[in-house]
Design a protein around this motif. Structure first.
Motif, short mmCIF file in Angstrom:
data_model
loop_
_atom_site.label_atom_id
_atom_site.label_comp_id
_atom_site.label_asym_id
_atom_site.label_seq_id
_atom_site.Cartn_x
_atom_site.Cartn_y
_atom_site.Cartn_z
N ILE A 78 0.91 -0.97 -0.15
CA ILE A 78 0.20 -0.32 0.02
C ILE A 78 0.74 1.08 0.18
O ILE A 78 2.09 0.90 1.07
CB ILE A 78 -0.97 -0.08 1.01
CG1 ILE A 78 -1.82 -1.31 0.81
CG2 ILE A 78 -2.02 1.16 1.13
CD1 ILE A 78 -2.32 -0.98 2.70
N VAL A 79 0.47 1.87 -0.89
CA VAL A 79 1.65 3.03 -0.92
C VAL A 79 0.54 4.33 -0.05
O VAL A 79 -0.61 4.56 -0.69
CB VAL A 79 1.13 4.12 -2.34
CG1 VAL A 79 2.38 5.47 -2.05
CG2 VAL A 79 2.77 2.72 -3.05
N MET A 80 0.96 4.97 1.21
CA MET A 80 -0.25 5.44 1.66
C MET A 80 -0.38 6.94 1.86
O MET A 80 0.75 7.66 1.02
CB MET A 80 0.21 4.96 3.52
CG MET A 80 -0.87 3.60 3.40
SD MET A 80 0.78 3.48 5.07
CE MET A 80 -0.46 4.85 6.40
N HIS A 81 -1.56 7.90 1.62
CA HIS A 81 -1.64 9.01 2.18
C HIS A 81 -0.25 9.50 2.92
O HIS A 81 0.47 11.22 2.30
CB HIS A 81 -2.47 10.01 1.41
CG HIS A 81 -2.34 11.08 2.14
ND1 HIS A 81 -2.56 11.77 0.99
CD2 HIS A 81 -2.70 12.37 3.43
CE1 HIS A 81 -2.69 12.77 1.27
NE2 HIS A 81 -2.95 13.89 2.45
N ALA A 82 -0.15 9.26 4.17
CA ALA A 82 1.08 10.12 5.31
C ALA A 82 1.64 10.52 4.87
O ALA A 82 2.71 11.32 4.75
CB ALA A 82 2.18 8.84 4.81
N PRO A 83 1.00 11.95 5.47
CA PRO A 83 0.87 13.39 4.80
C PRO A 83 2.14 13.53 6.26
O PRO A 83 3.10 14.85 6.00
CB PRO A 83 0.31 14.02 5.05
CG PRO A 83 -0.85 13.39 6.43
CD PRO A 83 -0.73 12.35 5.92
N GLY A 84 2.77 13.31 6.88
CA GLY A 84 3.48 12.83 8.33
C GLY A 84 3.20 13.52 8.74
O GLY A 84 3.75 14.47 10.68
N THR A 85 1.93 14.22 9.44
CA THR A 85 1.11 14.43 10.46
C THR A 85 0.82 13.58 12.19
O THR A 85 0.63 12.60 11.19
CB THR A 85 -0.22 15.60 10.23
OG1 THR A 85 -0.99 14.21 10.55
CG2 THR A 85 0.02 17.12 9.33
N ILE A 86 0.71 13.90 12.62
CA ILE A 86 0.51 12.46 14.28
C ILE A 86 -1.19 11.80 13.36
O ILE A 86 -1.07 10.32 13.16
CB ILE A 86 0.41 13.47 15.35
CG1 ILE A 86 1.88 13.74 15.35
CG2 ILE A 86 0.50 11.90 16.33
CD1 ILE A 86 1.79 13.83 17.04
N LYS A 87 -1.96 12.64 13.54
CA LYS A 87 -3.64 12.17 13.19
C LYS A 87 -3.30 11.76 11.88
O LYS A 87 -3.94 10.20 11.38
CB LYS A 87 -4.31 13.66 13.52
CG LYS A 87 -5.75 12.70 13.62
CD LYS A 87 -6.60 13.48 14.20
CE LYS A 87 -7.73 13.27 14.64
NZ LYS A 87 -9.32 14.24 14.40
N GLY A 88 -3.28 12.64 10.85
CA GLY A 88 -3.27 11.90 8.95
C GLY A 88 -2.71 10.18 9.47
O GLY A 88 -3.25 9.74 8.81
N ASP A 89 -1.01 10.01 9.52
CA ASP A 89 -0.45 8.67 9.83
C ASP A 89 -1.34 7.88 10.26
O ASP A 89 -1.63 7.31 9.67
CB ASP A 89 0.54 9.36 10.10
CG ASP A 89 1.71 10.13 9.04
OD1 ASP A 89 1.22 10.70 8.84
OD2 ASP A 89 3.40 9.69 8.95
N SER A 90 -1.19 8.30 11.86
CA SER A 90 -2.78 7.12 12.62
C SER A 90 -3.18 6.89 12.27
O SER A 90 -3.93 5.01 12.59
CB SER A 90 -2.13 7.20 13.71
OG SER A 90 -2.92 8.87 13.96
N SER A 91 -4.45 7.84 11.38
CA SER A 91 -5.65 6.89 11.38
C SER A 91 -5.39 6.75 10.09
O SER A 91 -6.60 5.94 10.45
CB SER A 91 -6.41 8.77 11.23
OG SER A 91 -6.00 9.44 10.09
N GLU A 92 -4.40 6.72 9.43
CA GLU A 92 -4.51 5.73 8.17
C GLU A 92 -4.06 4.86 8.59
O GLU A 92 -4.81 3.95 7.74
CB GLU A 92 -4.02 6.72 7.21
CG GLU A 92 -4.04 5.59 5.90
CD GLU A 92 -3.51 6.57 4.51
OE1 GLU A 92 -3.20 5.51 3.61
OE2 GLU A 92 -2.34 7.72 4.62
N TYR A 93 -2.98 4.61 9.25
CA TYR A 93 -2.67 2.98 9.81
C TYR A 93 -4.35 2.47 10.19
O TYR A 93 -4.13 1.37 10.29
CB TYR A 93 -1.42 3.76 10.32
CG TYR A 93 -0.85 2.88 11.24
CD1 TYR A 93 -0.31 1.13 10.41
CD2 TYR A 93 -1.20 1.68 12.20
CE1 TYR A 93 0.76 0.01 10.51
CE2 TYR A 93 -0.37 0.06 12.36
CZ TYR A 93 0.10 -0.36 11.68
OH TYR A 93 1.15 -1.64 12.17
#
Length: 403
Positions: free
Chosen positions: A305-320
Protein backbone atom coordinates in the motif's frame (compact mmCIF):
# COMPACT_ATOMS: atom_id res chain seq x y z
CA UNK A 1 -15.54 -1.36 -12.41
CA UNK A 2 -17.13 -2.36 -15.73
CA UNK A 3 -13.78 -2.85 -17.45
CA UNK A 4 -10.14 -2.70 -16.46
CA UNK A 5 -8.21 0.40 -17.50
CA UNK A 6 -4.61 0.48 -18.76
CA UNK A 7 -2.03 3.02 -17.68
CA UNK A 8 0.00 3.42 -20.86
CA UNK A 9 2.20 6.25 -19.57
CA UNK A 10 2.93 8.08 -16.35
CA UNK A 11 5.28 11.03 -15.96
CA UNK A 12 6.16 13.58 -13.33
CA UNK A 13 8.10 16.74 -12.58
CA UNK A 14 9.08 16.51 -8.93
CA UNK A 15 11.97 16.92 -6.48
CA UNK A 16 12.97 13.38 -7.50
CA UNK A 17 13.53 14.18 -11.17
CA UNK A 18 11.89 14.61 -14.56
CA UNK A 19 11.99 11.08 -16.02
CA UNK A 20 10.87 7.69 -14.73
CA UNK A 21 14.49 6.56 -14.77
CA UNK A 22 15.72 9.53 -12.74
CA UNK A 23 12.81 9.25 -10.33
CA UNK A 24 13.37 5.53 -9.76
CA UNK A 25 17.07 6.16 -9.17
CA UNK A 26 16.18 8.78 -6.53
CA UNK A 27 14.02 6.20 -4.76
CA UNK A 28 17.05 3.90 -4.41
CA UNK A 29 18.70 6.01 -1.71
CA UNK A 30 17.74 7.05 1.82
CA UNK A 31 18.19 10.77 1.10
CA UNK A 32 15.46 13.34 1.47
CA UNK A 33 15.03 16.11 -1.10
CA UNK A 34 14.26 19.03 1.19
CA UNK A 35 16.15 22.28 1.36
CA UNK A 36 16.01 25.24 3.71
CA UNK A 37 14.72 28.59 2.46
CA UNK A 38 13.71 31.82 4.10
CA UNK A 39 9.95 32.30 4.08
CA UNK A 40 8.45 35.25 5.95
CA UNK A 41 11.84 35.75 7.69
CA UNK A 42 11.82 32.17 9.02
CA UNK A 43 13.95 29.23 7.96
CA UNK A 44 11.55 26.81 6.34
CA UNK A 45 11.79 23.32 4.91
CA UNK A 46 10.47 22.82 1.38
CA UNK A 47 10.96 20.47 -1.58
CA UNK A 48 11.46 22.31 -4.90
CA UNK A 49 11.65 20.66 -8.31
CA UNK A 50 14.85 18.86 -9.27
CA UNK A 51 17.42 20.70 -11.40
CA UNK A 52 16.47 18.67 -14.48
CA UNK A 53 12.78 19.47 -14.01
CA UNK A 54 13.45 23.19 -13.47
CA UNK A 55 15.48 23.28 -16.68
CA UNK A 56 12.59 21.82 -18.70
CA UNK A 57 10.16 24.35 -17.19
CA UNK A 58 12.45 27.27 -18.00
CA UNK A 59 12.92 26.03 -21.57
CA UNK A 60 9.14 26.00 -22.00
CA UNK A 61 8.74 29.41 -20.37
CA UNK A 62 11.26 30.99 -22.74
CA UNK A 63 9.98 29.21 -25.85
CA UNK A 64 7.00 31.56 -26.27
CA UNK A 65 6.37 35.04 -24.89
CA UNK A 66 2.80 34.15 -23.82
CA UNK A 67 4.12 31.39 -21.55
CA UNK A 68 6.03 33.93 -19.45
CA UNK A 69 2.72 35.17 -18.04
CA UNK A 70 1.59 31.72 -16.90
CA UNK A 71 1.82 30.35 -13.37
CA UNK A 72 4.32 27.62 -12.57
CA UNK A 73 1.45 25.19 -11.93
CA UNK A 74 0.40 25.54 -15.57
CA UNK A 75 3.93 25.19 -16.94
CA UNK A 76 4.61 22.11 -14.77
CA UNK A 77 1.47 20.46 -16.14
CA UNK A 78 2.31 21.32 -19.74
CA UNK A 79 5.80 19.81 -19.52
CA UNK A 80 4.58 16.64 -17.76
CA UNK A 81 1.72 16.25 -20.25
CA UNK A 82 4.00 16.56 -23.25
CA UNK A 83 6.20 13.81 -21.83
CA UNK A 84 3.21 11.55 -21.08
CA UNK A 85 1.75 11.89 -24.57
CA UNK A 86 5.14 11.11 -26.10
CA UNK A 87 5.62 8.11 -23.80
CA UNK A 88 2.19 6.68 -24.65
CA UNK A 89 2.47 7.21 -28.40
CA UNK A 90 -0.50 9.60 -28.52
CA UNK A 91 1.46 12.23 -30.44
CA UNK A 92 -0.42 11.59 -33.67
CA UNK A 93 -3.92 11.69 -32.25
CA UNK A 94 -6.11 14.42 -30.81
CA UNK A 95 -8.87 12.06 -29.72
CA UNK A 96 -8.40 12.12 -25.96
CA UNK A 97 -9.91 13.94 -23.02
CA UNK A 98 -8.08 15.83 -20.31
CA UNK A 99 -8.74 16.11 -16.57
CA UNK A 100 -6.10 18.16 -14.80
CA UNK A 101 -6.67 19.22 -11.21
CA UNK A 102 -5.00 21.39 -8.59
CA UNK A 103 -5.68 22.09 -4.95
CA UNK A 104 -4.34 25.65 -4.99
CA UNK A 105 -4.03 26.54 -8.66
CA UNK A 106 -2.04 29.62 -9.67
CA UNK A 107 -0.87 30.39 -6.14
CA UNK A 108 2.25 32.39 -7.02
CA UNK A 109 0.52 34.60 -9.59
CA UNK A 110 -2.53 35.14 -7.39
CA UNK A 111 -0.37 36.32 -4.50
CA UNK A 112 1.63 38.55 -6.84
CA UNK A 113 -1.43 40.16 -8.42
CA UNK A 114 -3.13 40.63 -5.06
CA UNK A 115 -0.04 42.36 -3.64
CA UNK A 116 0.00 44.70 -6.64
CA UNK A 117 -3.69 45.47 -6.11
CA UNK A 118 -3.21 46.26 -2.42
CA UNK A 119 -0.31 48.59 -3.30
CA UNK A 120 -1.92 50.38 -6.26
CA UNK A 121 -5.66 49.75 -6.11
CA UNK A 122 -5.46 48.54 -9.72
CA UNK A 123 -5.72 44.94 -10.94
CA UNK A 124 -3.48 43.71 -13.73
CA UNK A 125 -5.11 42.94 -17.09
CA UNK A 126 -4.15 39.26 -16.96
CA UNK A 127 -4.91 38.74 -13.27
CA UNK A 128 -8.18 36.90 -13.93
CA UNK A 129 -7.44 34.72 -17.00
CA UNK A 130 -4.10 33.52 -15.63
CA UNK A 131 -5.34 32.56 -12.16
CA UNK A 132 -8.56 30.66 -12.89
CA UNK A 133 -8.55 27.00 -11.91
CA UNK A 134 -9.48 25.93 -15.44
CA UNK A 135 -6.27 27.53 -16.67
CA UNK A 136 -4.28 24.31 -16.26
CA UNK A 137 -6.46 21.96 -18.33
CA UNK A 138 -7.13 24.67 -20.92
CA UNK A 139 -3.45 25.33 -21.57
CA UNK A 140 -2.57 21.63 -21.62
CA UNK A 141 -5.35 21.02 -24.13
CA UNK A 142 -4.27 23.98 -26.24
CA UNK A 143 -0.65 22.87 -26.16
CA UNK A 144 -1.41 19.27 -27.15
CA UNK A 145 -4.18 20.08 -29.61
CA UNK A 146 -6.57 17.70 -27.87
CA UNK A 147 -10.07 17.38 -29.30
CA UNK A 148 -11.73 15.75 -26.29
CA UNK A 149 -13.30 17.32 -23.20
CA UNK A 150 -11.09 19.34 -20.87
CA UNK A 151 -11.97 19.24 -17.18
CA UNK A 152 -10.52 21.08 -14.19
CA UNK A 153 -11.40 20.50 -10.56
CA UNK A 154 -10.15 20.84 -7.01
CA UNK A 155 -10.90 18.36 -4.24
CA UNK A 156 -8.04 19.42 -1.97
CA UNK A 157 -5.21 16.90 -1.61
CA UNK A 158 -7.02 13.98 -3.26
CA UNK A 159 -7.52 15.97 -6.46
CA UNK A 160 -4.99 13.97 -8.50
CA UNK A 161 -6.58 10.61 -7.78
CA UNK A 162 -10.02 12.12 -8.37
CA UNK A 163 -8.73 12.93 -11.86
CA UNK A 164 -8.06 9.21 -12.27
CA UNK A 165 -11.60 8.45 -11.08
CA UNK A 166 -13.02 10.85 -13.66
CA UNK A 167 -10.88 9.34 -16.41
CA UNK A 168 -12.02 5.83 -15.50
CA UNK A 169 -15.64 6.97 -15.51
CA UNK A 170 -15.38 8.54 -18.96
CA UNK A 171 -13.64 5.48 -20.38
CA UNK A 172 -16.09 2.99 -18.88
CA UNK A 173 -19.05 5.09 -20.06
CA UNK A 174 -17.91 4.61 -23.65
CA UNK A 175 -17.71 8.38 -24.18
CA UNK A 176 -13.92 8.20 -24.67
CA UNK A 177 -11.23 5.60 -25.32
CA UNK A 178 -8.28 7.67 -24.07
CA UNK A 179 -7.97 10.12 -21.19
CA UNK A 180 -5.07 12.22 -19.90
CA UNK A 181 -5.34 12.67 -16.13
CA UNK A 182 -3.21 14.33 -13.50
CA UNK A 183 -2.52 17.23 -11.20
CA UNK A 184 -0.12 20.11 -10.78
CA UNK A 185 0.88 22.10 -7.74
CA UNK A 186 3.32 24.99 -7.20
CA UNK A 187 2.64 25.91 -3.55
CA UNK A 188 6.06 27.09 -2.37
CA UNK A 189 4.89 30.64 -1.71
CA UNK A 190 4.84 32.83 1.38
CA UNK A 191 1.10 32.83 1.97
CA UNK A 192 0.55 29.13 1.25
CA UNK A 193 3.28 28.05 3.64
CA UNK A 194 2.01 30.53 6.23
CA UNK A 195 -1.40 28.85 6.02
CA UNK A 196 0.10 25.44 6.74
CA UNK A 197 2.11 26.82 9.64
CA UNK A 198 -1.05 28.40 11.04
CA UNK A 199 -2.58 24.91 11.22
CA UNK A 200 0.35 23.82 13.45
CA UNK A 201 1.17 20.92 11.15
CA UNK A 202 4.33 22.17 9.43
CA UNK A 203 7.76 20.72 10.24
CA UNK A 204 10.02 22.87 12.39
CA UNK A 205 13.71 23.38 11.73
CA UNK A 206 15.63 21.78 14.60
CA UNK A 207 19.28 21.12 15.32
CA UNK A 208 18.80 17.40 14.77
CA UNK A 209 17.22 17.68 11.33
CA UNK A 210 19.11 20.64 9.86
CA UNK A 211 22.15 18.59 8.81
CA UNK A 212 22.68 15.65 6.50
CA UNK A 213 21.10 12.23 6.92
CA UNK A 214 22.76 10.27 9.71
CA UNK A 215 23.68 6.72 8.69
CA UNK A 216 23.21 4.67 11.84
CA UNK A 217 21.98 1.17 12.53
CA UNK A 218 18.87 2.00 14.51
CA UNK A 219 15.58 3.33 13.19
CA UNK A 220 15.28 5.79 16.09
CA UNK A 221 18.71 7.35 15.54
CA UNK A 222 18.34 7.45 11.77
CA UNK A 223 14.94 9.11 11.91
CA UNK A 224 16.14 12.12 13.87
CA UNK A 225 17.85 13.64 10.84
CA UNK A 226 14.72 13.57 8.65
CA UNK A 227 12.69 16.79 8.79
CA UNK A 228 9.51 15.01 7.62
CA UNK A 229 8.53 12.03 9.73
CA UNK A 230 5.85 10.63 7.42
CA UNK A 231 4.84 7.13 8.52
CA UNK A 232 6.79 7.35 11.76
CA UNK A 233 3.93 6.16 13.96
CA UNK A 234 5.83 7.02 17.14
CA UNK A 235 6.49 10.70 16.36
CA UNK A 236 5.40 13.27 18.91
CA UNK A 237 5.09 16.28 16.61
CA UNK A 238 3.62 17.18 13.23
CA UNK A 239 6.14 17.25 10.39
CA UNK A 240 4.38 18.05 7.13
CA UNK A 241 6.50 19.83 4.50
CA UNK A 242 5.34 21.24 1.17
CA UNK A 243 6.78 20.20 -2.17
CA UNK A 244 6.02 21.20 -5.75
CA UNK A 245 5.27 18.78 -8.57
CA UNK A 246 3.11 17.78 -11.51
CA UNK A 247 2.25 14.25 -12.56
CA UNK A 248 0.24 12.99 -15.52
CA UNK A 249 -0.97 9.57 -16.64
CA UNK A 250 -2.38 8.30 -19.93
CA UNK A 251 -5.38 6.00 -19.47
CA UNK A 252 -6.85 3.72 -22.14
CA UNK A 253 -9.94 1.54 -22.06
CA UNK A 254 -9.33 -2.18 -21.62
CA UNK A 255 -6.11 -4.12 -21.22
CA UNK A 256 -3.53 -2.71 -23.64
CA UNK A 257 -0.44 -4.67 -24.64
CA UNK A 258 2.73 -3.25 -23.04
CA UNK A 259 0.75 -1.14 -20.56
CA UNK A 260 2.78 -0.02 -17.54
CA UNK A 261 0.06 -1.19 -15.14
CA UNK A 262 -3.64 -2.02 -15.00
CA UNK A 263 -6.27 -0.29 -12.86
CA UNK A 264 -8.31 -3.12 -11.32
CA UNK A 265 -10.45 -1.13 -8.92
CA UNK A 266 -11.29 2.36 -7.70
CA UNK A 267 -12.85 3.54 -4.47
CA UNK A 268 -13.90 6.83 -2.93
CA UNK A 269 -15.63 8.12 0.19
CA UNK A 270 -16.20 11.31 2.15
CA UNK A 271 -16.54 11.69 5.90
CA UNK A 272 -19.08 13.93 7.57
CA UNK A 273 -17.21 17.05 8.69
CA UNK A 274 -16.81 17.73 12.39
CA UNK A 275 -14.04 20.26 11.77
CA UNK A 276 -12.57 21.93 8.66
CA UNK A 277 -9.58 19.57 8.71
CA UNK A 278 -11.16 16.64 10.49
CA UNK A 279 -10.68 12.95 9.89
CA UNK A 280 -11.84 10.25 12.28
CA UNK A 281 -9.35 8.32 14.42
CA UNK A 282 -9.86 5.22 12.28
CA UNK A 283 -10.30 7.14 8.99
CA UNK A 284 -13.72 5.78 8.09
CA UNK A 285 -13.40 7.45 4.68
CA UNK A 286 -10.29 5.37 3.93
CA UNK A 287 -11.94 2.20 5.16
CA UNK A 288 -14.79 2.77 2.71
CA UNK A 289 -12.60 3.79 -0.23
CA UNK A 290 -10.21 0.85 0.23
CA UNK A 291 -13.05 -1.67 0.52
CA UNK A 292 -14.66 -0.26 -2.62
CA UNK A 293 -11.39 -0.46 -4.58
CA UNK A 294 -10.78 -4.05 -3.41
CA UNK A 295 -14.28 -5.24 -4.27
CA UNK A 296 -14.41 -9.03 -3.87
CA UNK A 297 -10.63 -9.42 -3.89
CA UNK A 298 -9.15 -11.26 -0.91
CA UNK A 299 -7.05 -8.81 1.11
CA UNK A 300 -4.09 -11.21 1.07
CA UNK A 301 -3.77 -10.55 -2.68
CA UNK A 302 -2.58 -6.98 -1.97
CA UNK A 303 1.20 -6.91 -1.76
CA UNK A 304 1.75 -3.25 -0.82
CA UNK A 305 0.00 0.00 0.00
CA UNK A 306 1.33 3.43 -0.95
CA UNK A 307 -0.11 5.52 1.85
CA UNK A 308 -1.13 9.17 1.85
CA UNK A 309 0.70 9.63 5.20
CA UNK A 310 1.17 13.44 5.26
CA UNK A 311 3.60 13.45 8.17
CA UNK A 312 1.10 14.66 10.77
CA UNK A 313 0.40 12.66 13.92
CA UNK A 314 -3.32 12.25 13.31
CA UNK A 315 -3.13 11.93 9.53
CA UNK A 316 -0.61 9.09 9.62
CA UNK A 317 -2.12 7.18 12.53
CA UNK A 318 -5.73 7.37 11.33
CA UNK A 319 -4.83 5.95 7.91
CA UNK A 320 -2.77 3.19 9.53
CA UNK A 321 -5.72 2.36 11.82
CA UNK A 322 -8.01 2.20 8.78
CA UNK A 323 -5.66 -0.25 7.06
CA UNK A 324 -5.69 -2.44 10.17
CA UNK A 325 -9.50 -2.37 10.19
CA UNK A 326 -9.72 -3.42 6.54
CA UNK A 327 -6.86 -5.93 6.37
CA UNK A 328 -7.12 -7.45 9.85
CA UNK A 329 -4.37 -9.91 10.72
CA UNK A 330 -2.84 -9.62 7.26
CA UNK A 331 -0.79 -6.46 6.79
CA UNK A 332 0.62 -5.63 3.34
CA UNK A 333 3.95 -3.82 3.16
CA UNK A 334 3.48 -0.10 3.67
CA UNK A 335 5.29 2.81 2.12
CA UNK A 336 5.03 6.53 1.38
CA UNK A 337 7.18 9.07 -0.42
CA UNK A 338 6.45 12.15 1.69
CA UNK A 339 9.48 11.59 3.94
CA UNK A 340 11.53 12.24 0.77
CA UNK A 341 9.59 14.92 -1.12
CA UNK A 342 6.95 16.29 1.22
CA UNK A 343 3.29 16.93 0.49
CA UNK A 344 2.56 18.17 -3.02
CA UNK A 345 -1.15 18.71 -2.33
CA UNK A 346 -3.16 17.72 -5.44
CA UNK A 347 -0.21 15.99 -7.07
CA UNK A 348 0.56 13.78 -4.08
CA UNK A 349 -1.86 11.02 -5.08
CA UNK A 350 -0.48 10.95 -8.61
CA UNK A 351 3.08 10.65 -7.29
CA UNK A 352 1.82 7.78 -5.11
CA UNK A 353 0.41 6.15 -8.22
CA UNK A 354 3.70 6.65 -10.05
CA UNK A 355 5.56 5.02 -7.15
CA UNK A 356 3.16 2.06 -7.25
CA UNK A 357 3.70 1.64 -11.00
CA UNK A 358 7.49 1.78 -10.56
CA UNK A 359 7.41 -0.82 -7.78
CA UNK A 360 5.30 -3.11 -9.99
CA UNK A 361 7.64 -2.59 -12.94
CA UNK A 362 10.81 -3.29 -10.92
CA UNK A 363 9.29 -5.76 -8.44
CA UNK A 364 10.91 -3.81 -5.61
CA UNK A 365 9.46 -2.35 -2.44
CA UNK A 366 10.58 1.15 -1.51
CA UNK A 367 11.05 1.23 2.25
CA UNK A 368 10.58 4.04 4.75
CA UNK A 369 13.41 4.83 7.23
CA UNK A 370 11.03 4.81 10.18
CA UNK A 371 9.62 1.34 9.61
CA UNK A 372 11.31 -1.98 10.17
CA UNK A 373 9.96 -3.51 6.95
CA UNK A 374 9.29 -7.21 7.00
CA UNK A 375 10.96 -9.33 4.35
CA UNK A 376 8.83 -9.78 1.27
CA UNK A 377 9.86 -12.64 -1.00
CA UNK A 378 6.63 -12.57 -3.01
CA UNK A 379 6.43 -10.81 -6.35
CA UNK A 380 4.74 -7.41 -6.18
CA UNK A 381 1.64 -7.91 -8.31
CA UNK A 382 -1.00 -5.69 -6.72
CA UNK A 383 -0.58 -2.31 -5.02
CA UNK A 384 -3.23 -0.15 -3.36
CA UNK A 385 -2.75 3.63 -3.65
CA UNK A 386 -4.32 6.11 -1.22
CA UNK A 387 -4.94 9.85 -1.09
CA UNK A 388 -7.14 12.04 1.06
CA UNK A 389 -7.84 15.75 1.39
CA UNK A 390 -9.14 18.16 4.02
CA UNK A 391 -12.64 17.09 4.97
CA UNK A 392 -12.03 13.38 4.48
CA UNK A 393 -12.24 13.16 0.66
CA UNK A 394 -10.55 9.78 0.29
CA UNK A 395 -9.66 7.92 -2.91
CA UNK A 396 -8.11 4.45 -3.28
CA UNK A 397 -6.86 2.96 -6.56
CA UNK A 398 -5.93 -0.71 -6.97
CA UNK A 399 -3.27 -1.30 -9.64
CA UNK A 400 -1.73 -4.53 -10.84
CA UNK A 401 1.22 -5.66 -12.88
CA UNK A 402 0.59 -5.77 -16.61
CA UNK A 403 1.08 -9.26 -18.01
Amino acid sequence: MKEKISITAITSMSPLGSTLEETWQSYQNDDHYFSLSKINDDKTWMAPLSKSAKLLVEELRESDSKYRKLDDSVLFAMVASRMAVKQSGWENTAEFGINMGSSRGATKLFEQYHSEYLATGISSTLSSPTTTLGNISSWVSHDLGAAGPEISHSITCSTGLHSVLNGVAWLNSGMATKFLVGASEAPLTNFTIAQMKALKIYAKVTESNSGSVVDTSTVIERSRSYPCQALNLKKEYNSMILGEAASVACLEWGVIKNALAIIDGVGYATEILKHNTSISANAICFQKSMKMALGDLDVTEVDAIVMHAPGTIKGDSSEYNAIQEVFGDYMPQLTTNKWKIGHTFATSGMLNLELAVLMLQHNQMISVPFLESKSNSRIIKKVLVNAVGFGGNAVSILVSKSE
